[in-house]
Motif scaffolding. Structure first.
Motif, PDB file in Angstrom:
ATOM      1  N   ALA A 296       6.858  56.905  65.200  1.00  0.00           N
ATOM      2  CA  ALA A 296       5.532  57.198  65.755  1.00  0.00           C
ATOM      3  C   ALA A 296       5.589  57.327  67.267  1.00  0.00           C
ATOM      4  O   ALA A 296       4.934  58.198  67.857  1.00  0.00           O
ATOM      5  N   CYS A 297       6.380  56.469  67.918  1.00  0.00           N
ATOM      6  CA  CYS A 297       6.549  56.549  69.373  1.00  0.00           C
ATOM      7  C   CYS A 297       7.081  57.917  69.775  1.00  0.00           C
ATOM      8  O   CYS A 297       6.580  58.539  70.724  1.00  0.00           O
ATOM      9  N   CYS A 298       8.076  58.391  69.053  1.00  0.00           N
ATOM     10  CA  CYS A 298       8.669  59.696  69.380  1.00  0.00           C
ATOM     11  C   CYS A 298       7.653  60.822  69.218  1.00  0.00           C
ATOM     12  O   CYS A 298       7.560  61.729  70.065  1.00  0.00           O
ATOM     13  N   LEU A 299       6.887  60.793  68.140  1.00  0.00           N
ATOM     14  CA  LEU A 299       5.916  61.860  67.884  1.00  0.00           C
ATOM     15  C   LEU A 299       4.774  61.823  68.900  1.00  0.00           C
ATOM     16  O   LEU A 299       4.317  62.881  69.372  1.00  0.00           O
ATOM     17  N   LEU A 300       4.308  60.615  69.240  1.00  0.00           N
ATOM     18  CA  LEU A 300       3.259  60.506  70.258  1.00  0.00           C
ATOM     19  C   LEU A 300       3.754  61.022  71.609  1.00  0.00           C
ATOM     20  O   LEU A 300       3.025  61.710  72.330  1.00  0.00           O
ATOM     21  N   THR A 301       4.996  60.687  71.956  1.00  0.00           N
ATOM     22  CA  THR A 301       5.557  61.150  73.219  1.00  0.00           C
ATOM     23  C   THR A 301       5.684  62.663  73.236  1.00  0.00           C
ATOM     24  O   THR A 301       5.423  63.313  74.267  1.00  0.00           O
ATOM     25  N   ALA A 302       6.078  63.259  72.124  1.00  0.00           N
ATOM     26  CA  ALA A 302       6.216  64.716  72.060  1.00  0.00           C
ATOM     27  C   ALA A 302       4.905  65.421  72.357  1.00  0.00           C
ATOM     28  O   ALA A 302       4.889  66.500  72.969  1.00  0.00           O
ATOM     29  N   LEU A 303       3.783  64.814  71.964  1.00  0.00           N
ATOM     30  CA  LEU A 303       2.472  65.437  72.179  1.00  0.00           C
ATOM     31  C   LEU A 303       2.062  65.454  73.643  1.00  0.00           C
ATOM     32  O   LEU A 303       1.188  66.238  74.029  1.00  0.00           O
ATOM     33  N   THR A 304       2.669  64.602  74.466  1.00  0.00           N
ATOM     34  CA  THR A 304       2.223  64.489  75.857  1.00  0.00           C
ATOM     35  C   THR A 304       2.509  65.736  76.677  1.00  0.00           C
ATOM     36  O   THR A 304       1.897  65.937  77.723  1.00  0.00           O
ATOM     37  N   ALA A 305       3.415  66.584  76.216  1.00  0.00           N
ATOM     38  CA  ALA A 305       3.761  67.784  76.988  1.00  0.00           C
ATOM     39  C   ALA A 305       2.667  68.844  76.936  1.00  0.00           C
ATOM     40  O   ALA A 305       2.641  69.749  77.775  1.00  0.00           O
ATOM     41  N   PRO A 366      22.380  56.486  75.679  1.00  0.00           N
ATOM     42  CA  PRO A 366      21.780  57.210  76.805  1.00  0.00           C
ATOM     43  C   PRO A 366      22.149  58.689  76.837  1.00  0.00           C
ATOM     44  O   PRO A 366      21.280  59.544  77.023  1.00  0.00           O
ATOM     45  N   ALA A 367      23.413  59.011  76.655  1.00  0.00           N
ATOM     46  CA  ALA A 367      23.819  60.417  76.671  1.00  0.00           C
ATOM     47  C   ALA A 367      23.228  61.171  75.483  1.00  0.00           C
ATOM     48  O   ALA A 367      22.740  62.301  75.622  1.00  0.00           O
ATOM     49  N   LEU A 368      23.259  60.548  74.305  1.00  0.00           N
ATOM     50  CA  LEU A 368      22.781  61.218  73.096  1.00  0.00           C
ATOM     51  C   LEU A 368      21.286  61.496  73.161  1.00  0.00           C
ATOM     52  O   LEU A 368      20.833  62.628  72.910  1.00  0.00           O
ATOM     53  N   ILE A 369      20.507  60.491  73.514  1.00  0.00           N
ATOM     54  CA  ILE A 369      19.060  60.655  73.475  1.00  0.00           C
ATOM     55  C   ILE A 369      18.557  61.516  74.625  1.00  0.00           C
ATOM     56  O   ILE A 369      17.665  62.349  74.446  1.00  0.00           O
ATOM     57  N   THR A 370      19.112  61.348  75.823  1.00  0.00           N
ATOM     58  CA  THR A 370      18.676  62.212  76.918  1.00  0.00           C
ATOM     59  C   THR A 370      19.045  63.665  76.644  1.00  0.00           C
ATOM     60  O   THR A 370      18.297  64.579  77.014  1.00  0.00           O
ATOM     61  N   TRP A 371      20.169  63.910  75.986  1.00  0.00           N
ATOM     62  CA  TRP A 371      20.509  65.278  75.591  1.00  0.00           C
ATOM     63  C   TRP A 371      19.485  65.822  74.598  1.00  0.00           C
ATOM     64  O   TRP A 371      19.029  66.963  74.713  1.00  0.00           O
ATOM     65  N   ALA A 372      19.099  64.998  73.626  1.00  0.00           N
ATOM     66  CA  ALA A 372      18.141  65.441  72.613  1.00  0.00           C
ATOM     67  C   ALA A 372      16.790  65.746  73.247  1.00  0.00           C
ATOM     68  O   ALA A 372      16.136  66.738  72.907  1.00  0.00           O
ATOM     69  N   VAL A 373      16.375  64.905  74.198  1.00  0.00           N
ATOM     70  CA  VAL A 373      15.062  65.083  74.818  1.00  0.00           C
ATOM     71  C   VAL A 373      15.083  66.239  75.818  1.00  0.00           C
ATOM     72  O   VAL A 373      14.232  67.129  75.786  1.00  0.00           O
ATOM     73  N   ALA A 374      16.079  66.211  76.720  1.00  0.00           N
ATOM     74  CA  ALA A 374      16.116  67.244  77.760  1.00  0.00           C
ATOM     75  C   ALA A 374      16.527  68.598  77.207  1.00  0.00           C
ATOM     76  O   ALA A 374      16.015  69.639  77.635  1.00  0.00           O
ATOM     77  N   LYS A 376      16.513  69.650  73.803  1.00  0.00           N
ATOM     78  CA  LYS A 376      15.815  70.167  72.620  1.00  0.00           C
ATOM     79  C   LYS A 376      14.298  70.027  72.692  1.00  0.00           C
ATOM     80  O   LYS A 376      13.598  70.607  71.856  1.00  0.00           O
ATOM     81  N   GLY A 377      13.789  69.260  73.631  1.00  0.00           N
ATOM     82  CA  GLY A 377      12.349  69.155  73.800  1.00  0.00           C
ATOM     83  C   GLY A 377      11.653  68.583  72.585  1.00  0.00           C
ATOM     84  O   GLY A 377      12.034  67.542  72.046  1.00  0.00           O
ATOM     85  N   LEU A 378      10.603  69.277  72.130  1.00  0.00           N
ATOM     86  CA  LEU A 378       9.818  68.791  70.995  1.00  0.00           C
ATOM     87  C   LEU A 378      10.669  68.637  69.746  1.00  0.00           C
ATOM     88  O   LEU A 378      10.491  67.698  68.972  1.00  0.00           O
ATOM     89  N   GLY A 379      11.597  69.559  69.534  1.00  0.00           N
ATOM     90  CA  GLY A 379      12.498  69.455  68.394  1.00  0.00           C
ATOM     91  C   GLY A 379      13.366  68.218  68.462  1.00  0.00           C
ATOM     92  O   GLY A 379      13.647  67.584  67.434  1.00  0.00           O
ATOM     93  N   GLY A 380      13.782  67.844  69.664  1.00  0.00           N
ATOM     94  CA  GLY A 380      14.581  66.637  69.837  1.00  0.00           C
ATOM     95  C   GLY A 380      13.796  65.389  69.483  1.00  0.00           C
ATOM     96  O   GLY A 380      14.316  64.486  68.814  1.00  0.00           O
ATOM     97  N   TRP A 381      12.525  65.329  69.927  1.00  0.00           N
ATOM     98  CA  TRP A 381      11.696  64.176  69.582  1.00  0.00           C
ATOM     99  C   TRP A 381      11.473  64.086  68.073  1.00  0.00           C
ATOM    100  O   TRP A 381      11.482  62.990  67.493  1.00  0.00           O
ATOM    101  N   ALA A 382      11.253  65.238  67.430  1.00  0.00           N
ATOM    102  CA  ALA A 382      11.050  65.236  65.978  1.00  0.00           C
ATOM    103  C   ALA A 382      12.304  64.749  65.251  1.00  0.00           C
ATOM    104  O   ALA A 382      12.225  63.994  64.278  1.00  0.00           O
TER     105      ALA A 382
END
Length: 428
Positions: A296-305, A366-374, A376-382
C-alpha cells in the motif's frame, strides 16, 4: 496514573531484561550522536573524500554480512553475555581509534572492524532475551528494546545538532569519542547480567555439538522473505526521499517530516502492536500484514507524481503510516518466527543466519530499489508493491509447513531451561 508507575509497567518486569533495555538506550543515544555528525566528521575531521567514505561504509556492511554467522557461533560457544560485552568493548575501542584514522587505509580497516561488531550484536541480544524471558514475554521485550532505541536515536540526534552548531573539528571528533564511551557504558551494564544470560551450547561428547549449518530450507526461505520485507528501511531512507525530491510537487520540509512521523509512530505503537504473535501461524500473519502495508505504501507513493503539493503531502503522510505499520509487523513476526525455529543449543547461530536476510537487504536494497524507482517510475513502484505482497503471503505458506514439521509434543517456541527466581512473577 503516576508517570513513574506507567514507565515501570511498560518496561519488562525482570531485572535482566531491564538491563538490556538500559544498555540499548545508552548504545542508541551514542549512535544517534554519531550518525547525525558522521558526514562532517568523516569529511572535515578526517579529511576523507565522499568516495572514500562510501567505500568505508560499504566495507562496514560487508564485514557485518561476513562476520554475523561466525559471531553467532562464537556466542553459542562462550555465552551470549560474554559475547555481547566483548562486542561492545570492541566497538568502543574502534571508535576511540576513529579520530586518528586520517589515512584512507586506516579508515577502511577501522570501518571493517566496526561492521563485524555492529551487525553481530543484534542476534546475540535477541538470544539473550530468549534466555532470560519467558516464551510469552520475548516478543514484547524485543518491542520495548526497539522503541527505546528509537527514543535514543532521536535524543542523540537532537544533542548532536547542538554540538554541530559549533562547527568545530574538535567538536566533531568529540562526538565520536562520546559514542565510544556509550559503548563502554553499555558493556558495563551488560557485564552484570546473570548466568542465565550466558547459556552456552553443549560441546561434543556432552549432549552433542551444535549443528555446523542450518539444514532446514524453510528456515532459510523465511530468512530470505524477512529480508525482502526489511526493505522498508530502504524505502524510508532512500526511495521515498528520492521520489519526493525529484518526482513530486511536495514541499521540501516533507522530507524531514516523514522521518519524524515514522519515528514517533514506532515509539508509540511498537510495543502495543507486538501482542498476539504467540505462535508460528500468528507471527506469519503479522508478516503478511507487513507485506500488504508495504505494498500500500508503494502504491500511495506512486500516486504522488500526478497530484498537486497538498494532495502529494497527504498521500506521503498516508504512505509513511502504512510503511511504519509494515515495519512494526515485519519485526514482530520476525522475532517470533526466528525464536520458534531456533534450537536453544544453537540459538545465537540460528538467529545470526536468520539475520543474514536483513543484512543482504541492507547491502543490495539501496541500489535495487533506487533503480526501480528512478528507472521505472510508476511501473517500478507497482513491481515493488507486488513483491512485498507476494513475500508476505509466502511467509504464511512456509510457516505453516514449518509448523507441521514440528514434533507433535514439541512447542513451536523453545522453552528456556533456567530463569531468574524473581522473574517468574510479572510486575503488572
Amino acid at each position: 496514573m503516576d508517570p513513574k508507575a506507567a514507565v515501570r509497567s511498560w518496561l519488562p518486569a525482570g531485572g535482566s531484561a531491564r538491563r538490556l533495555v538500559a544498555a540499548s538506550f545508552v548504545d542508541s543515544l551514542g549512535t544517534g550522536l554519531f550518525l547525525a555528525g558522521s558526514a562532517l566528521f568523516f569529511t572535515r575531521a578526517l579529511g576523507l573524500s565522499a568516495v572514500q567514505v562510501g567505500i568505508g561504509l560499504s566495507l562496514t556492511g560487508l564485514a557485518g554480512f561476513l562476520g554475523m554467522v561466525p559471531t553467532g557461533r562464537l556466542a553459542d560457544r562462550i555465552g551470549g553475555r560474554n559475547a555481547i560485552v566483548a562486542l561492545y568493548l570492541w566497538r568502543g575501542a574502534c571508535f576511540v581509534v576513529y579520530p586518528f584514522a586520517h589515512e584512507p587505509e586506516v579508515f577502511y580497516v577501522v570501518a571493517f572492524l566496526i561492521g563485524v561488531a555492529e551487525w553481530g550484536g543484534g542476534p546475540i541480544v535477541q538470544g539473550i532475551v530468549g534466555a532470560v524471558e519467558s516464551d510469552t514475554d520475548r516478543v514484547r521485550t524485543m518491542a520495548v528494546i526497539a522503541s527505546v532505541r528509537n527514543v535514543g536515536f532521536s535524543a542523540g540526534a537532537v544533542l548532536a545538532s547542538l554540538v554541530l552548531a559549533m562547527n568545530s573539528v574538535t567538536a566533531f571528533s568529540a562526538l565520536v569519542l562520546v559514542d565510544a564511551l556509550t559503548f563502554f557504558a553499555a558493556a558495563t551494564v551488560l557485564s552484570r547480567l546473570p548466568a542465565t544470560a550466558n547459556v552456552r551450547s553443549p560441546r561434543a561428547g556432552k549432549g552433542g555439538a551444535p549443528p555446523t549449518r542450518v539444514r532446514d530450507p524453510r528456515f532459510l526461505a523465511l530468512a530470505f522473505l524477512n529480508g525482502v520485507l526489511f526493505l522498508h528501511s530502504v524505502l524510508l531512507a532512500a526511495a521515498l526521499p528520492l521520489w519526493i525530491a525529484t518526482r513530486t510537487q511536495a514541499p521540501t520540509w516533507v522530507l524531514g517530516a516523514l522521518v519524524v512521523l515514522n519515528t514517533a509512530l514506532v515509539i508509540l505503537f511498537q510495543v502495543r502492536l507486538s501482542g498476539g504473535a504467540d505462535d508460528l501461524r500468528n507471527a506469519a500473519r503479522r508478516q503478511r500484514w507487513s507485506g500488504w502495508c508495504l505494498a500500500a505504501c508503494c502504491l500511495l507513493t506512486a500516486l504522488t507524481a500526478e497530484v498537486g503539493p497538498v494532495a502529494a503531502t497527504v498521500l506521503i503522510a498516508l504512505a509513511t503510516v502504512t510503511l511504519t505499520l509494515g515495519e512494526i509487523w515485519q519485526s514482530v513476526g520476525a522475532w517470533r518466527l526466528s525464536y520458534a525455529l531456533s534450537p536453544p543449543q544453537s540459538r545465537a547461530y540460528h538467529l545470526s543466519v536468520y539475520e543474514l536476510g536483513t543484512s543482504a537487504a541492507s547491502a543490495v536494497g539501496p541500489a535495487l530499489i533506487t533503480w526501480a524507482v528512478a528507472g521505472k517510475g510508476l511501473g517500478g513502484w507497482a513491481a515493488l508493491a507486488a513483491g512485498f505482497a507476494a513475500a508476505g503471503s509466502a511467509v504464511v505458506v512456509i510457516a505453516a509447513a514449518a509448523q507441521r514439521g514440528l514434533a507433535p509434543d514439541e512447542p513451536d517456541e523453545p522453552r528456556e531451561h533456567a530463569r531468574e527466581p524473581h522473574e517468574s512473577t510479572r510486575e503488572r
